[in-house]
Design an enzyme around this catalytic site. Structure first.
Site, PDB file in Angstrom:
ATOM      1  CD  GLN A   1     -16.945  -9.858 -26.375  1.00 39.25           C
ATOM      2  OE1 GLN A   1     -15.990  -9.500 -26.965  1.00 39.25           O
ATOM      3  NE2 GLN A   1     -17.558  -9.747 -27.970  1.00 39.25           N
TER       4      GLN A   1
ATOM      5  CD1 TRP B   1     -13.052  -7.236 -27.855  1.00 40.49           C
ATOM      6  CD2 TRP B   1     -13.730  -5.256 -26.376  1.00 40.49           C
ATOM      7  NE1 TRP B   1     -12.609  -7.073 -26.843  1.00 40.49           N
ATOM      8  CE2 TRP B   1     -12.449  -5.953 -26.043  1.00 40.49           C
ATOM      9  CE3 TRP B   1     -13.971  -3.680 -25.825  1.00 40.49           C
ATOM     10  CZ2 TRP B   1     -11.637  -5.166 -25.204  1.00 40.49           C
ATOM     11  CZ3 TRP B   1     -12.925  -3.031 -24.702  1.00 40.49           C
ATOM     12  CH2 TRP B   1     -12.487  -4.370 -24.126  1.00 40.49           C
ATOM     13  CB  THR B   2     -20.366  -6.653 -26.653  1.00 42.28           C
ATOM     14  OG1 THR B   2     -19.506  -7.282 -25.816  1.00 42.28           O
ATOM     15  CG2 THR B   2     -21.760  -6.795 -26.151  1.00 42.28           C
TER      16      THR B   2
ATOM     17  CG  ASN C   1     -16.446 -11.341 -21.260  1.00 40.34           C
ATOM     18  OD1 ASN C   1     -16.023 -11.926 -22.194  1.00 40.34           O
ATOM     19  ND2 ASN C   1     -16.115 -10.393 -21.875  1.00 40.34           N
ATOM     20  CG  ASP C   2     -19.913  -8.519 -22.577  1.00 43.28           C
ATOM     21  OD1 ASP C   2     -19.231  -9.071 -21.100  1.00 43.28           O
ATOM     22  OD2 ASP C   2     -19.411  -7.593 -22.803  1.00 43.28           O
TER      23      ASP C   2
ATOM     24  NE  ARG D   1     -16.765  -1.336 -23.561  1.00 38.70           N
ATOM     25  CZ  ARG D   1     -15.644  -0.149 -23.257  1.00 38.70           C
ATOM     26  NH1 ARG D   1     -14.672   0.555 -23.570  1.00 38.70           N
ATOM     27  NH2 ARG D   1     -15.257  -0.152 -21.680  1.00 38.70           N
ATOM     28  CG  ASP D   2     -20.158  -2.656 -25.711  1.00 44.05           C
ATOM     29  OD1 ASP D   2     -18.969  -3.498 -26.098  1.00 44.05           O
ATOM     30  OD2 ASP D   2     -20.095  -2.332 -24.248  1.00 44.05           O
TER      31      ASP D   2
ATOM     32  CD  GLU E   1     -17.719  -1.587 -19.471  1.00 41.90           C
ATOM     33  OE1 GLU E   1     -18.298  -2.662 -19.232  1.00 41.90           O
ATOM     34  OE2 GLU E   1     -16.221  -2.433 -20.638  1.00 41.90           O
TER      35      GLU E   1
HETATM   36  N1  DQQ Z   1     -16.470  -6.619 -22.285  1.00 46.03           N
HETATM   37  C1  DQQ Z   1     -16.774  -6.651 -23.825  1.00 46.03           C
HETATM   38  C2  DQQ Z   1     -17.122  -4.950 -24.006  1.00 46.03           C
HETATM   39  C3  DQQ Z   1     -17.851  -4.578 -22.914  1.00 46.03           C
HETATM   40  C4  DQQ Z   1     -17.603  -4.966 -22.010  1.00 46.03           C
HETATM   41  C5  DQQ Z   1     -15.018  -6.870 -24.743  1.00 46.03           C
HETATM   42  C6  DQQ Z   1     -18.296  -5.600 -20.886  1.00 46.03           C
HETATM   43  O1  DQQ Z   1     -17.166  -4.857 -24.986  1.00 46.03           O
HETATM   44  O2  DQQ Z   1     -17.364  -3.181 -22.704  1.00 46.03           O
HETATM   45  O3  DQQ Z   1     -15.149  -8.392 -24.279  1.00 46.03           O
HETATM   46  O4  DQQ Z   1     -18.279  -6.466 -20.116  1.00 46.03           O
END
Ligand code: DQQ
Length: 532
Positions: free
Chosen positions: A19, A67-68, A2-3, A133-134, A188
């Site tokens: 991710q 995570w991100t 993903n991200d 987060r992020d 996010e």
């Molecule tokens: N995906 C991550 C998070 C983020 C989210 C987890 C956004 O850190 O907020 O895989 O797609």
């Protein structure tokens, strides 16, 4: 996958982390997954080498997932990753730091987590610790202190928390957030960057920012990446929007399709800012499992701010043009109401198409209703490619089967609103596939257009089998879509057309299209690298 995480250009190499769920092609945003940071490197943003994951959950402060996060290159020499760690299965979150083990390895393959992790913990009253987060890329202020922002939900309000540090290791929260807004709750994947209106030169957030520059805050929420343009008040360390709508449905989007968790970086090789995002699959869960992968990253785009200081412009990085072969070229076409012009001679499943449309008159534009702004997708459903209009719909029909039972339409319709023209761009997937169980919306967005002076409305569409990335009006509006026509499975080609279904004749002064070669993308499978 993903991200995108921590994109950067360092010592001649582009790094793209992401991710990645090593357990399989399923829900990457689930706190039960042990997400790692996948890692790929490139020298041209097009051809990629897949490496071993850079970061995996193995310390108490990321034991349930890495995570991100972002990468920052301190003083141009020291890359640092700051990322969110999940400390338990309830998804409580903290921020951690990792450094390359060996800076002279050109690929920066191995990363070591610092002993002081977590470097930031959730100790704020009202903070939902599973919504914290992020972290962004860091930037340095005139006081020599580093700053980062972390997305959070505080007392139910979307907040960009601001932290400062002398050494990038030990962080103090500044009481006042960089920005918060109760139009949305959790934010996010924040992105915060500087731009000079009307210039496509990117800015490094840690260099001197020229006067007249604006700042952009991008937030990701509910599958949408939205942005606000404003100024960064250095004295108060606050982001001050130029304007902000109370209703988040009116916030401008980076892309109106399947494009989420975008992240940008300053590309010092070309002096530009580059952005990309995660484009999720929109086929069925069982299809993802069967094919063994899910999620792609969009083609990297250069991003800058239009001269009006309001609208971001995006355009595929020029390196993508190295994949073009077999150019076809048409000039001076004319599309009357109901005309369909077949674009032949290229690989329609893997193509780059650039087409300009010029309405021969501006008199027949239908009247714009401002309430449509709240739901452009509804307007794309109701005024679709088959519904005759005044100026438009005109555009492209792609990935079409012989009898048109399957097709995807990317098109424009021009409306008149008092003294200005407003254009609706749609990417309509409702008939993109005969297969059941797919998500096939009609995506859409509006943009203002000076029809009297600009005259030509351009469309560029990049088709890479299931990925359809469309750029309207030179990149003022973008729509990324994922489609799964049977033609892709059969691999026997598909038709592509330019069309007009409006009463105003539309000239096509220029149509250029290319087949696209495959990029070299080495993917890790079962511990060894394969070519994909
Ligand atoms: N995906 C991550 C998070 C983020 C989210 C987890 C956004 O850190 O907020 O895989 O797609």
């Amino acid at each position: 996958m993903n991200d995108p995480c921590g994109p950067m250009y360092y010592n001649g190499v582009y790094h793209e982390f992401y991710q990645y769920n090593p357990d399989g092609a399923f829900d990457p945003n689930d706190s039960l997954m042990n997400m790692v940071w996948g890692h790929s490197v490139s020298t041209d943003l097009i051809n990629w080498i897949g490496l071993e994951p850079a970061i995996k959950p193995d310390i108490p402060s990321d034991i349930c997932g890495c995570w991100t996060g972002s990468a920052t290159i301190l003083f141009g020499v020291q890359p640092v990753i700051i990322y969110t760690g999940l400390i338990d299965r309830k998804a409580n979150q903290v921020q951690n730091i990792a450094l390359p083990k060996n800076r002279s390895d050109p690929y920066l393959r191995e990363w070591a987590k610092v002993g002081s992790n977590p470097v930031i913990q959730h100790v704020i009253p009202g903070l939902n610790s599973s919504h914290f987060r992020d972290p962004t890329t860091g930037w340095i202020g005139p006081d020599g202190l580093w700053r980062i922002a972390v997305g959070a939900e505080v007392n139910g309000i979307g907040t960009a928390l601001l932290y400062k540090s002398e050494d990038f290791m030990s962080w103090t929260r500044i009481e006042r957030p960089l920005y918060s807004n109760n139009a949305l709750n959790m934010w996010e994947c924040l992105d915060f960057f500087a731009v000079v209106p009307g210039s496509n030169n990117g800015l490094d957030m840690s260099s001197e920012i020229p006067s007249g520059a604006k700042h952009v805050l991008k937030v990701s929420i509910n599958s949408c990446d939205m942005y606000i343009v404003g100024v960064y008040d250095l004295k108060r360390d606050e982001f001050v929007p130029d304007t902000v709508q109370d209703d988040n449905r009116l916030w401008t989007r980076i892309d109106y399709g399947t494009f989420y968790a975008s992240k940008s970086f300053f590309d010092s090789k070309h002096g530009r800012r580059v952005i990309w995002a995660w484009s999720n699959e929109t086929d069925s869960y069982s299809d993802d499992i069967a094919k063994g992968w899910a999620g792609i990253h969009s083609i990297p785009r250069t991003i800058w701010l239009d001269g009006d200081g309001k609208q971001l412009i995006q355009w595929p990085v020029e390196e993508i043009e190295s994949l073009r072969i077999n150019e076809i070229n048409h000039q001076g076409l004319e599309l009357k109401k109901g005309d369909l012009f077949e674009i032949k001679g290229i690989d329609t499943l893997q193509a780059d198409v650039e087409i300009d449309f010029e309405p021969t008159s501006i008199d027949d534009a239908e009247t714009f209703d401002p309430s449509w702004l709240f739901d452009p997708r509804k307007q794309c459903r109701e005024a679709d490619a088959s519904v005759h209009g005044g100026i438009g719909p005109f555009g492209l029909v792609i990935l079409a089967s012989d009898n048109m039972e399957e097709h995807t339409a990317v098109h424009f319709r021009v409306y008149k609103s008092e003294q200005k023209y407003i254009i609706l761009m749609c990417s309509d997937l409702r008939r993109s596939s005969l297969r059941p169980g797919l998500y096939t919306p009609a995506y859409g967005g509006f943009f203002e257009f000076d029809l009297e002076n600009e005259k030509r409305i351009s469309l560029r569409t990049l088709i890479d089998r299931s990925a359809v990335e469309s750029f309207g009006s030179g990149g003022r509006i973008c729509i990324t879509a994922r489609v799964y026509p049977v033609a892709l499975v059969d691999d026997d080609g598909a038709h592509m057309y330019a069309f007009n279904n409006g009463s105003t004749t539309v000239r096509v002064p220029q149509l250029r299209a290319w087949s696209m070669k495959r990029a070299q993308v080495n993917v890790m499978k079962g511990g060894s690298v394969i070519d994909a």
